[in-house]
Design a protein around this motif. Structure first.
Motif, mmCIF file in Angstrom:
data_model
loop_
_atom_site.group_PDB
_atom_site.id
_atom_site.type_symbol
_atom_site.label_atom_id
_atom_site.label_comp_id
_atom_site.label_asym_id
_atom_site.label_seq_id
_atom_site.Cartn_x
_atom_site.Cartn_y
_atom_site.Cartn_z
ATOM 1 N N THR A 55 0.729 -1.110 0.055
ATOM 2 C CA THR A 55 0.070 -0.232 -0.025
ATOM 3 C C THR A 55 0.925 1.193 0.099
ATOM 4 O OG1 THR A 55 -1.871 -1.141 1.079
ATOM 5 C CG2 THR A 55 -1.837 1.323 1.377
ATOM 6 N N ARG A 56 1.981 1.198 0.991
ATOM 7 C CA ARG A 56 2.829 2.485 0.822
ATOM 8 C C ARG A 56 3.498 2.745 -0.489
ATOM 9 N NH1 ARG A 56 6.806 1.864 4.477
ATOM 10 N NH2 ARG A 56 6.198 -0.379 5.191
ATOM 11 N N CYS A 57 3.868 1.678 -0.974
ATOM 12 C CA CYS A 57 4.744 1.748 -2.367
ATOM 13 C C CYS A 57 3.816 2.026 -3.437
ATOM 14 C CB CYS A 57 5.304 0.373 -2.673
ATOM 15 S SG CYS A 57 6.816 0.076 -1.699
ATOM 16 N N SER A 58 2.459 1.624 -3.433
ATOM 17 C CA SER A 58 1.293 1.987 -4.267
ATOM 18 C C SER A 58 1.200 3.544 -4.129
ATOM 19 C CB SER A 58 0.294 1.416 -4.073
ATOM 20 O OG SER A 58 0.286 -0.052 -4.636
ATOM 21 N N ALA A 59 1.270 4.259 -3.086
ATOM 22 C CA ALA A 59 1.069 5.674 -2.662
ATOM 23 C C ALA A 59 2.241 6.483 -3.310
ATOM 24 C CB ALA A 59 1.017 5.861 -1.275
ATOM 25 N N TRP A 60 3.490 5.628 -3.040
ATOM 26 C CA TRP A 60 4.665 6.626 -3.611
ATOM 27 C C TRP A 60 4.641 6.514 -5.030
ATOM 28 C CZ3 TRP A 60 8.021 9.505 -1.406
ATOM 29 C CH2 TRP A 60 8.219 9.628 -0.073
ATOM 30 N N THR A 61 4.036 5.773 -5.605
ATOM 31 C CA THR A 61 4.061 5.959 -7.243
ATOM 32 C C THR A 61 3.245 7.069 -7.875
ATOM 33 O OG1 THR A 61 1.908 4.574 -7.537
ATOM 34 C CG2 THR A 61 3.866 3.324 -7.683
ATOM 35 N N HIS A 62 2.261 7.629 -6.873
ATOM 36 C CA HIS A 62 1.691 8.973 -7.424
ATOM 37 C C HIS A 62 2.597 10.172 -7.270
ATOM 38 C CE1 HIS A 62 -2.588 7.719 -6.776
ATOM 39 N NE2 HIS A 62 -1.939 6.669 -6.216
ATOM 40 N N VAL A 63 4.012 10.035 -6.846
ATOM 41 C CA VAL A 63 4.971 11.034 -6.975
ATOM 42 C C VAL A 63 6.161 11.013 -7.243
ATOM 43 C CG1 VAL A 63 3.612 12.493 -4.629
ATOM 44 C CG2 VAL A 63 5.361 10.806 -4.536
ATOM 45 N N LEU A 64 6.454 9.706 -7.985
ATOM 46 C CA LEU A 64 7.596 9.119 -8.314
ATOM 47 C C LEU A 64 7.565 9.223 -10.035
ATOM 48 C CD1 LEU A 64 8.467 6.036 -6.153
ATOM 49 C CD2 LEU A 64 9.521 8.327 -6.314
ATOM 50 N N PRO A 65 8.617 9.439 -10.664
ATOM 51 C CA PRO A 65 8.730 9.195 -12.256
ATOM 52 C C PRO A 65 8.243 7.759 -12.518
ATOM 53 C CG PRO A 65 10.706 10.219 -11.228
ATOM 54 C CD PRO A 65 9.958 9.696 -10.232
ATOM 55 N N PRO A 66 7.551 7.933 -13.856
ATOM 56 C CA PRO A 66 7.053 6.608 -14.068
ATOM 57 C C PRO A 66 7.958 5.416 -14.273
ATOM 58 C CG PRO A 66 6.283 8.528 -15.607
ATOM 59 C CD PRO A 66 7.252 8.937 -14.721
ATOM 60 N N ASP A 67 9.179 5.701 -14.677
ATOM 61 C CA ASP A 67 10.137 4.789 -14.898
ATOM 62 C C ASP A 67 11.104 4.439 -13.311
ATOM 63 O OD1 ASP A 67 11.578 7.178 -14.622
ATOM 64 O OD2 ASP A 67 13.541 6.419 -15.687
ATOM 65 N N ALA A 68 10.366 4.731 -12.348
ATOM 66 C CA ALA A 68 10.777 4.473 -10.911
ATOM 67 C C ALA A 68 10.641 2.909 -10.751
ATOM 68 C CB ALA A 68 10.462 5.403 -10.022
ATOM 69 N N ALA A 69 11.719 2.265 -10.147
ATOM 70 C CA ALA A 69 11.366 0.693 -9.699
ATOM 71 C C ALA A 69 11.853 0.799 -8.244
ATOM 72 C CB ALA A 69 12.047 -0.154 -10.646
#
Length: 291
Positions: free
Chosen positions: A48-62
């Protein structure tokens, strides 16, 4: 004005743009970092926390390193900060609660897990090699193999193009010691200590046969030639059903002439004890060191 229905993860800007009032965000959301919230109705798990972080990270972040290790199902405990991997760029995101690592990732170095971009098992193993001591790195590699997140071929390919990156020497040394048959981190640690000692290399998941050649039990680790078994017993072995099964199993092993060494959590910080007791058991069964 009624409250606006909020999703499980959201940004401050998106919530305010939808007409959500400050008091509703304050009451509903757990703040992960500046402008990023997880609803109190959502679980507080890593996915859940990682899913949230995707909202503020670049699309290519892993998600990588210890965060990837946890998402890939290893027994490693992730750092409090979420770790992500990005390709080189002029400006890297900087936020509290986030650690960014720069890697020149290839397409095969990123996979999807739980709907998230995560570094592959091979890439994660290589990245953690610069951080983990060898025994823990072997335990992590075993877990990746066991969980189907890594194959020997994948790891060989990744290490072949690793060049001189930090940790690659340790990664290559430990890659040769991995086994997908190890069923837990403690078993992997015991095996590592025995393999890197001057004792014979133990077998993994050793079948124990009765007089008719039927398998009646198996040992976590062992030496079939000398009938010496090495077992790790976690807390679940104290459960009534498991305890009864263990008593039966150890009786069958003893009846077949096996000497069983049993280790517990207190021994995970004492590799010398594990090696020395195994040495004494092997010597009692006729093994002799070479030279």
């Amino acid at each position: 004005m009624d409250d606006v229905e909020l999703p499980l993860v959201y940004t401050w800007a998106r919530a305010r743009g939808a007409g959500v009032r400050r008091r509703q965000v304050a009451a509903d959301g757990r703040r992960l970092t500046r402008g990023l919230y997880v609803s109190r109705a959502a679980d507080d798990g890593l996915v859940t926390r990682c899913s949230a972080w995707t909202h503020v990270l670049p699309p290519d972040a892993a998600f990588g390193l210890s965060t990837a290790g946890a998402l890939l199902g290893t027994d490693s405990i992730p750092l409090p900060e979420v770790e992500v991997v990005l390709r080189p760029r002029p400006v890297l995101p900087r936020r509290r609660g986030l650690t960014v690592h720069v890697r020149d990732l290839h397409a095969e170095d990123v996979i999807e897990v739980h709907g998230l971009r995560v570094t592959s098992g091979a890439q994660t193993f290589l990245d953690l090699a610069a951080r983990l001591p060898p025994a823990e790195l072997v335990a992590t590699g075993d877990a990746l193999l066991r969980g189907g997140q890594l194959t020997a071929a994948q790891l060989e390919r990744r290490l072949a193009r690793a060049g001189g990156v930090r940790g690659v020497v340790r990664a290559r040394e430990c890659a040769a010691l991995l086994s997908g048959q190890a069923m837990s981190r403690p078993e992997s640690l015991l095996r590592y200590w025995l393999v890197t000692s001057d004792l014979p290399v133990p077998e993994v998941q050793v079948p124990v046969l009765d007089r008719r050649g039927r398998e009646v039990a198996h040992a976590d680790l062992g030496y079939a030639r000398y009938r010496v078994a090495v077992e790790y017993e976690g807390r679940h072995h104290a459960e009534p059903g498991q305890f009864d099964r263990d008593v039966d199993r150890y009786s069958l092993m003893a009846a077949g002439g096996w000497l069983v060494l049993r280790f517990a959590r207190r021994h995970l910080g004492a590799p010398a004890v594990v090696v020395e007791r195994t040495r004494r058991a092997l010597l009692s069964r006729g093994w002799r060191p070479v030279g």
